[in-house]
Design a protein around this motif. Structure first.
Motif, PDB file in Angstrom:
ATOM      1  N   GLN A 151     -13.628  -1.104  15.817  1.00  0.00           N
ATOM      2  CA  GLN A 151     -14.936  -1.498  16.347  1.00  0.00           C
ATOM      3  C   GLN A 151     -14.763  -2.370  17.594  1.00  0.00           C
ATOM      4  N   CYS A 156      -6.367   4.959  15.055  1.00  0.00           N
ATOM      5  CA  CYS A 156      -7.435   5.373  14.141  1.00  0.00           C
ATOM      6  C   CYS A 156      -7.210   4.952  12.689  1.00  0.00           C
ATOM      7  N   GLY A 157      -6.292   4.008  12.436  1.00  0.00           N
ATOM      8  CA  GLY A 157      -6.160   3.482  11.085  1.00  0.00           C
ATOM      9  C   GLY A 157      -5.064   4.099  10.238  1.00  0.00           C
ATOM     10  N   PHE A 158      -4.343   5.075  10.761  1.00  0.00           N
ATOM     11  CA  PHE A 158      -3.265   5.668   9.955  1.00  0.00           C
ATOM     12  C   PHE A 158      -1.910   5.032  10.279  1.00  0.00           C
ATOM     13  N   ALA A 201      -1.708   2.593  12.597  1.00  0.00           N
ATOM     14  CA  ALA A 201      -2.040   1.247  13.065  1.00  0.00           C
ATOM     15  C   ALA A 201      -3.552   1.116  13.041  1.00  0.00           C
ATOM     16  N   SER A 202      -4.046  -0.103  13.209  1.00  0.00           N
ATOM     17  CA  SER A 202      -5.466  -0.416  13.303  1.00  0.00           C
ATOM     18  C   SER A 202      -6.165  -0.435  11.946  1.00  0.00           C
ATOM     19  N   ASP A 203      -7.375  -0.952  11.962  1.00  0.00           N
ATOM     20  CA  ASP A 203      -8.249  -0.976  10.798  1.00  0.00           C
ATOM     21  C   ASP A 203      -9.680  -0.897  11.317  1.00  0.00           C
ATOM     22  N   PRO A 204     -10.666  -0.716  10.452  1.00  0.00           N
ATOM     23  CA  PRO A 204     -12.037  -0.513  10.944  1.00  0.00           C
ATOM     24  C   PRO A 204     -12.532  -1.614  11.884  1.00  0.00           C
ATOM     25  N   LEU A 205     -12.236  -2.872  11.573  1.00  0.00           N
ATOM     26  CA  LEU A 205     -12.712  -3.956  12.448  1.00  0.00           C
ATOM     27  C   LEU A 205     -12.045  -3.900  13.818  1.00  0.00           C
ATOM     28  N   GLU A 222      -3.976  -1.390  18.481  1.00  0.00           N
ATOM     29  CA  GLU A 222      -2.937  -1.171  17.475  1.00  0.00           C
ATOM     30  C   GLU A 222      -2.690  -2.404  16.615  1.00  0.00           C
ATOM     31  N   SER A 223      -3.570  -3.391  16.718  1.00  0.00           N
ATOM     32  CA  SER A 223      -3.481  -4.518  15.795  1.00  0.00           C
ATOM     33  C   SER A 223      -3.911  -4.055  14.402  1.00  0.00           C
ATOM     34  N   PHE A 224      -3.635  -4.882  13.394  1.00  0.00           N
ATOM     35  CA  PHE A 224      -3.971  -4.515  12.014  1.00  0.00           C
ATOM     36  C   PHE A 224      -4.172  -5.790  11.203  1.00  0.00           C
ATOM     37  N   GLY A 225      -5.370  -5.953  10.671  1.00  0.00           N
ATOM     38  CA  GLY A 225      -5.647  -7.134   9.853  1.00  0.00           C
ATOM     39  C   GLY A 225      -5.239  -8.402  10.563  1.00  0.00           C
TER      40      GLY A 225
END
Lengths: 253, 253, 253, 253
Positions: free
Chosen positions: D47, D36-38, D40-44, D12-15
């Protein structure tokens, strides 16, 4: 001489995405509700729209919305009053910055979409909006629905309130709008819609959906400029108001 | 009596995400660069941070960044000057709204991250920023790097400019910072960093990475409050400034 | 029998914002590059567009872009290769999910806008894209510019590569496109553009902007469906290809 | 031998923003719900988190949320079933892409925050989620609250459903959770929480907030890794399960 304000949502384009016939409809209205970048718009669009309003002598209002670009600010979000107040202050400041850069004064605030609808019914949210406006600039006018919680909140916080009416919507007996989800919520006939507007302005009366005549005190009529049909309706109402000798003037004058 | 400003980035939390020891570091600095919702922060965080600065007697500045939350405003984006000017005006207005709501005045503007770095070198982008600030409020101070295009742009537009220095960075002979990608760009020793700062303030001199002594005229020292080590450094520099009889005072006083 | 693929960007609407004559242009092309929610589109638009392609027998490709909705993915962002690879994998998966839900197979990947342009010239970024595609599904085709770093990256990673040509753009002698910023970069005459396309397909030759004839091996022609004029051009080229006996067929067949 | 799954929200980290002690808590759980990025989170981050789960032999599940980063997906948004279904499919695909790139299989789906809570009570929204999962991959397990609309929707669409219990929450007599807004909703004593869990697993019984014993059939226990105290609780429960001879195993095995 009778007078009325015509308000219209403007500046709802975003980046590469264009919405609204802003350059056309701006010629006919007296007050512009300009999106502030949360439900629509971006800084460049805001700059252009404020300048467009200035060049056409149209009064500028902020049109703050929920941070929901994909939902165009039309989806209810259960924000807290503190969040709502902060997001209103933020958006007022953002739009006001373009007013300052263009050397004009902001006239009013009209919440957008779901924020407008939720605040019409929820006392705490309405108060959060009114407090946000008042703390930012207590000389701003809050534009909203007659009889709504927003009116009560404006009175409680000492904010000026102007009442808007809708030409194309049916009213309940208590002065609220018939929900769009109900059959017969919309007035389809352009002619009938214009007659109702004239009646509201001239006599302070309109027929509710039940048939009973109710009182209204319209300060402003909400019109749209999204599509050619809406634009055509605006030109018709402007012509008719002129024939009736009713002056179109920004609500803050 | 010698004096200096200490500036620090603050208010970079976002929603559920917390960053920075704001409540601690605010006690030691004189100017706060407050994020405006593009690279970091949100309306609630902005409200809290402006109030925190006010309660600690710390001057407030806007810290506008690129609309790149996931990249924290650190990735170059090739915006046009018109886009950049509009996004600066937008963010200044947004932060100023919280200053107005809290009855304080905004003191300065310091662009963030990639915006700062790009504008330091690009004449047109620097001018776009300076024009945006000037059109919003020409009494605001632009805080930036000595010798940068931002200084030139401030002079061209008649904006006040204050120069900041970095305690933990090596300088090239021309007064620019040694790029972080080069070895030896950072000063690792806290003691050495503090000595350099004292030298810059007292004598207007610092040793470039080549060994040659160069002139600097610091108005403000940039410090950080992200982590306990950074916070510890701030308390050390504050103690040393006090011992030296150098007063810490907001740049706009 | 000669054959060629026609590819077109589709599904670039977003929420309340409509862009493109998708329902029209889909009738004429063989491959659709469908936006994946970063530079344009949203989940509902993706669902509708994949279904539209399926119903028209058009092959589906992912059209990943930078996370820059307000800039429509057209602004260079200095992402790291690791960031780029992850954002490509993310977007491929997102679009592929709608292919799976609609029981079709994804055919290809064509990066969008600034991502396409940066990867055409930057070896590391091109490799990041190719690796991302390969790790997600090594049977996917990468569609890009002949002679670009993307071709080299596809070869290095064992990915199929198909070359696209542009009907309305002039070429340099080395096969790269004349930059849009240069005069004469665009071919204005629709007739001339079509003749060039026919020549490229039939003879593998086209005249560079210098007048020298160069070799090209087009697998696909990039066309547009944004506006009536673009749509008209597509119908003209389709008619002419038919007259020439050149079959329009998806690149992956 | 008795067995149970332990599930935990991860990634749930982001950037630049870090949340959660992922590297620690991953050692103790058997199933990871990965953002899944909505909300929380981002593609990196996705991964890295998928790789972290793989390296620790932890089963991967998608943790889709509302597109509300600033609200961390915790604010109800009145989305339509069609919007919800599309946003679930999108997020499943995005996370699955990282599973494919890392050569592992996705095991389950657990909606996040407001999406979880709304779907627990709203039949149409629950069905939209179940349909989205089923159309994407009908072999996926839906993880949710026993007795909720999500269970009903899973049964209706033929999806596998696994029931989770909460160690730190009181239950109503009907098996639903006592609302957090009510006093006594949380179990403060770590020891008591662990005893309850053991009782639920061993005897299928737990005491409701009224004192009445009710039946539960836990497939998975939801634990947290946000802070040192939560992490400590996880290690305590793992130790106790081991002492009891209860095996910790991913729900899909």
């Amino acid at each position: 001489m009778l007078k009325i304000d015509l308000n219209c949502d403007l500046g709802e384009s975003f980046g590469n995405y264009k919405i609204g016939l802003d350059e056309e409809v701006i010629k006919y209205v007296s007050s512009a509700n300009i999106a502030c970048g949360f439900h629509a718009s971006d800084p460049l669009v805001m700059q252009k729209t404020v300048l467009l309003a200035k060049n056409n002598g149209v009064a500028v209002g902020a049109h703050p919305g929920f941070p929901d670009l994909v939902g165009f600010g039309r989806r209810n979000i259960n924000v807290s009053p503190a969040e709502l107040k902060a997001m209103v202050i933020y958006q007022l400041g953002a739009l006001d910055a373009f007013c300052r850069a263009n050397k004009i004064r902001m006239q009013h605030v009209k919440p957008h979409g779901a924020m407008y609808n939720m605040a019409a019914k929820d006392e705490k949210l309405a108060l959060a909006i009114a407090e946000g406006i008042g703390e930012f600039d207590s000389s701003l006018i809050l534009l909203g629905l007659s009889g709504s919680q927003m009116l009560a909140a404006a009175q409680k916080t000492g904010l000026s309130f102007k009442k808007e009416v809708f030409a194309d919507r049916e009213y309940e007996e208590d002065g609220s709008l018939v929900a769009r989800t109900k059959p017969g919520a919309m007035i389809e006939s352009e002619e009938e819609a214009i007659e109702r507007i004239i009646g509201m302005i001239r006599h302070g009366k309109v027929k509710a959906v039940t048939g009973k005549e109710i009182s209204v005190e319209p300060d402003s009529v909400c019109v749209h400029g999204d599509n050619p049909k809406a634009l055509n309706f605006v030109t018709s109402i402007v012509r008719r108001l002129s024939e009736e000798g009713i002056k179109i003037e920004a609500m803050g004058r």
